[in-house]
Scaffold this motif. Structure first.
Motif, short mmCIF file in Angstrom:
data_model
loop_
_atom_site.label_atom_id
_atom_site.label_comp_id
_atom_site.label_asym_id
_atom_site.label_seq_id
_atom_site.Cartn_x
_atom_site.Cartn_y
_atom_site.Cartn_z
N ASP A 102 22.64 -8.02 -12.75
CA ASP A 102 22.28 -9.31 -12.17
C ASP A 102 21.08 -9.25 -11.22
N TYR A 103 20.64 -8.03 -10.86
CA TYR A 103 19.42 -7.86 -10.06
C TYR A 103 18.61 -6.70 -10.63
N VAL A 104 17.29 -6.89 -10.67
CA VAL A 104 16.38 -5.81 -11.03
C VAL A 104 15.37 -5.66 -9.91
N LEU A 105 15.24 -4.45 -9.38
CA LEU A 105 14.29 -4.18 -8.32
C LEU A 105 13.20 -3.26 -8.86
N ILE A 106 11.97 -3.76 -8.90
CA ILE A 106 10.85 -2.99 -9.46
C ILE A 106 10.05 -2.34 -8.33
N ASP A 107 10.03 -1.01 -8.33
CA ASP A 107 9.27 -0.26 -7.35
C ASP A 107 7.89 0.03 -7.95
N THR A 108 6.88 -0.70 -7.52
CA THR A 108 5.53 -0.56 -8.10
C THR A 108 4.70 0.46 -7.33
N ALA A 109 3.56 0.80 -7.90
CA ALA A 109 2.67 1.79 -7.29
C ALA A 109 1.87 1.17 -6.16
N GLY A 110 1.45 2.00 -5.23
CA GLY A 110 0.57 1.57 -4.16
C GLY A 110 -0.70 2.39 -4.16
N ARG A 111 -1.60 2.05 -3.29
CA ARG A 111 -2.83 2.82 -3.12
C ARG A 111 -3.04 3.02 -1.62
N LEU A 112 -3.93 3.91 -1.25
CA LEU A 112 -4.26 4.06 0.16
C LEU A 112 -5.02 2.84 0.66
N LEU B 284 0.83 -1.20 0.00
CA LEU B 284 0.00 0.00 0.00
C LEU B 284 0.87 1.26 0.00
N GLN B 285 0.28 2.36 -0.37
CA GLN B 285 1.00 3.63 -0.41
C GLN B 285 1.43 4.02 1.02
N GLY B 286 2.69 4.44 1.13
CA GLY B 286 3.19 4.87 2.44
C GLY B 286 3.82 3.78 3.27
N ALA B 287 3.84 2.55 2.75
CA ALA B 287 4.41 1.44 3.53
C ALA B 287 5.93 1.49 3.55
N GLY B 288 6.52 2.15 2.55
CA GLY B 288 7.98 2.25 2.51
C GLY B 288 8.64 1.44 1.41
N LYS B 289 7.91 1.18 0.32
CA LYS B 289 8.44 0.37 -0.79
C LYS B 289 9.68 0.99 -1.43
N THR B 290 9.59 2.30 -1.73
CA THR B 290 10.68 2.98 -2.43
C THR B 290 11.95 3.00 -1.58
N THR B 291 11.82 3.33 -0.32
CA THR B 291 12.98 3.34 0.59
C THR B 291 13.56 1.94 0.73
N PHE B 292 12.68 0.95 0.84
CA PHE B 292 13.17 -0.43 0.95
C PHE B 292 13.93 -0.84 -0.30
N ALA B 293 13.45 -0.43 -1.48
CA ALA B 293 14.15 -0.76 -2.72
C ALA B 293 15.59 -0.25 -2.66
N GLY B 294 15.76 0.98 -2.17
CA GLY B 294 17.10 1.55 -2.03
C GLY B 294 17.94 0.78 -1.02
N LYS B 295 17.35 0.44 0.11
CA LYS B 295 18.08 -0.30 1.15
C LYS B 295 18.53 -1.67 0.63
#
Length: 517
Positions: free
Chosen positions: A186-196, A109-120
């Motif tokens: 060798d790795y692809v990380l896909i940051d997908t969209a979320g919703r509320l 969901l939106q705001g869960a932290g997907k984008t930051t986790f992708a970076g980490k």
């Protein structure tokens, strides 16, 4: 921190078991009733609580407990084992494709932290596996999501594929994968969209991306702050996408933590990582047994050792050990140790990983002033080379000069020097194998109690609340510095209480893991 209230409640339950030579069926029923209340207050899902309590009662009632030498420890051991089972049993490793690239799709969901986790995660893969990751910015709906991922990529020196926000996510992923193949990533990380909230449009889009990318991992990122809602979100996403694992973020916040205890049981999918802060380094592999130990207040020596090993260079540690053995440990070494311990994370969190520390009265009030190390460093920088290396005695006149030069008071300089001397004695004690004597000095003569298997033997622990904040253990109030426990202590020789055995087992386990790799 998450689980603190649960830990406190469970420890209160276990206190009632001490001193009992035998535990009756009524005792078990009363204990499990209290545990049930504690788990529900921690926001653990009711079906999970019911199964957990049923398993404990089945195991605790009967000969397994009545024949034990220490029934209290046996009950705690049963709770620990059942808690570990609920959390997943063993470590769930990140899956890897036999063909490059390994594709990891982040959903949630939106705001869960997907984008930051992708970076980490990208940072972790790059640094620990020498991987060449590519991140794909496929969240075109959340304002600034693409820019956030690009900023993270620039910060980490990891490429990000994006086409802005006007193109469809499916097409972006398609061309991003082609780019990854072309560049031999060798790795692809896909940051997908979320919703509320979950809706059909979101799920249809994610299903299309899944069909196109055929990801090795579909990792659901959930916010621990949402409590039981996180478990229900995980169940829905799993039904629609067949996720391969869960990431719990914001586990460092003021949350009851029940989501972590519910998700595995409800979805059957493992928790693979936890986010423990906002920094890109605040990502931990999820180990159910270690989390169970933390929840029960039994410490987490393995994670503590790993944190230390990540910060302490082997060659540097060997030189330090040699200096300590030859009693040549000086002020420069001391400040260097403080810096390294500080880099492991908040000191109050580190202390709680030491077995038994979480049960000290007042430990929850212990806080660290992050500026304290800077003040100590200022004192050392105000010293002459001869003073830093203990070649001259720090007379009152020299101390007054240090106070003026570092912006500290004369009293603070005296406390710092006293702390250094105590820390040096403590390190010497560790090197000589006299851990009990060292801890006795540190705890004002009370010493460290024996800590048998489980959690027993915590009577007589000193009240930490008298210190007010951890600055008292970092030099204020004349208490010795805890960095000795981690700098030399983790690589030190024998000690006479349970931490020695725990660390030995932990180190053996880690060595076996390295050999397997």
């Amino acid at each position: 921190m998450a689980f603190e209230n649960l830990t406190e409640r469970l420890q209160g339950v276990f206190k009632n078991l001490r001193g009992k030579k035998k535990i009756s069926e009524n005792d078990v029923l009363e204990i499990t009733k209290e545990i049930r209340i504690a788990l529900l207050e921690a926001d653990v899902a009711l079906p999970v609580v019911k199964k957990f309590i049923r398993n404990i009662r089945e195991r605790a009632i009967g000969t397994e407990v009545s024949e034990a030498l220490n029934p209290a420890q046996q009950v705690i051991s049963i709770v620990n084992e059942e808690l570990t089972k609920i959390l997943g049993g063993g470590e769930a490793e990140l899956l890897k494709s036999p063909h490059i690239p390994t594709i990891i799709m982040m959903v949630g969901l939106q705001g869960a932290g997907k984008t930051t986790f992708a970076g980490k995660l990208a940072k972790k893969l790059k640094e620990e596996q020498n991987a060449r990751p590519l991140m794909i910015a496929a969240d075109v709906y959340r304002p600034a999501a693409v820019e956030q991922l690009k900023t993270l990529g620039a910060q980490l020196d990891i490429p990000v594929y994006d086409e802005g926000t006007s193109e469809s996510p499916v097409n972006i992923v398609k061309r991003g994968l082609e780019k990854a193949q072309e560049d031999r990533k060798d790795y692809v990380l896909i940051d997908t969209a979320g919703r509320l909230e979950i809706d059909d449009k979101l799920m249809n889009e994610l299903q299309e991306i899944k069909a196109l990318a055929n990801p090795t991992e579909i990792l659901l990122v959930v916010d621990a702050m949402t409590g039981q809602v996180a478990a229900q979100v995980a169940k829905t996403f799993d039904e629609k996408l067949d996720i391969t694992g869960v990431i719990i973020t914001k586990l460092d916040g003021d949350t009851r933590g029940g989501a972590a205890l519910s998700i595995r049981e409800i979805t059957g999918k493992p928790i693979k990582f936890t986010g423990t802060g906002e920094k890109l380094t605040d990502l931990e592999v999820f180990y159910p047994d270690r989390m169970s130990s933390r929840i029960l207040g039994m410490g987490d020596v393995l994670t503590l050792i790993e944190k230390a090993q990540a910060q302490f260079d082997e060659e540097q540690s060997a030189k330090l050990a040699e200096k300590m053995a030859e009693n040549r440990f000086d002020y420069e070494d001391f400040v260097e140790q403080l810096d390294q311990v500080q880099s492991m994370g908040p000191m109050e969190d580190i202390m709680k990983m030491i077995p038994g520390m979480s049960q000290m009265p007042g430990i929850d009030k212990v806080k660290v002033d992050p500026k304290d190390v800077a003040r100590k460093r200022a004192i050392v920088l105000s010293m002459t080379p001869a003073e830093r290396h203990l070649e001259v005695e720090l007379s009152p006149a020299r101390r007054r000069r240090l106070a003026t030069g570092s912006g500290n008071s004369f009293i603070e300089v005296n406390k710092f020097i006293k702390q250094f001397n105590q820390s040096k004695d403590m390190m010497q004690g560790i090197m000589n194998g006299d851990m009990n004597a060292m801890m006795s000095k540190m705890m004002g003569g009370q010493g460290m109690p024996n800590m048998p298997k489980g959690m027993g033997g915590m009577n007589g622990m000193p009240d930490m609340s008298q210190f007010g904040d951890l600055s008292s253990m970092m030099g204020q109030g004349g208490q010795p510095d805890m960095s000795a426990m981690f700098g030399g202590g983790l690589k030190g020789k024998a000690s006479e209480f349970a931490m020695k055995q725990a660390m030995k087992r932990a180190q053996k386990k880690m060595k076996k893991g390295k050999k397997k790799k």
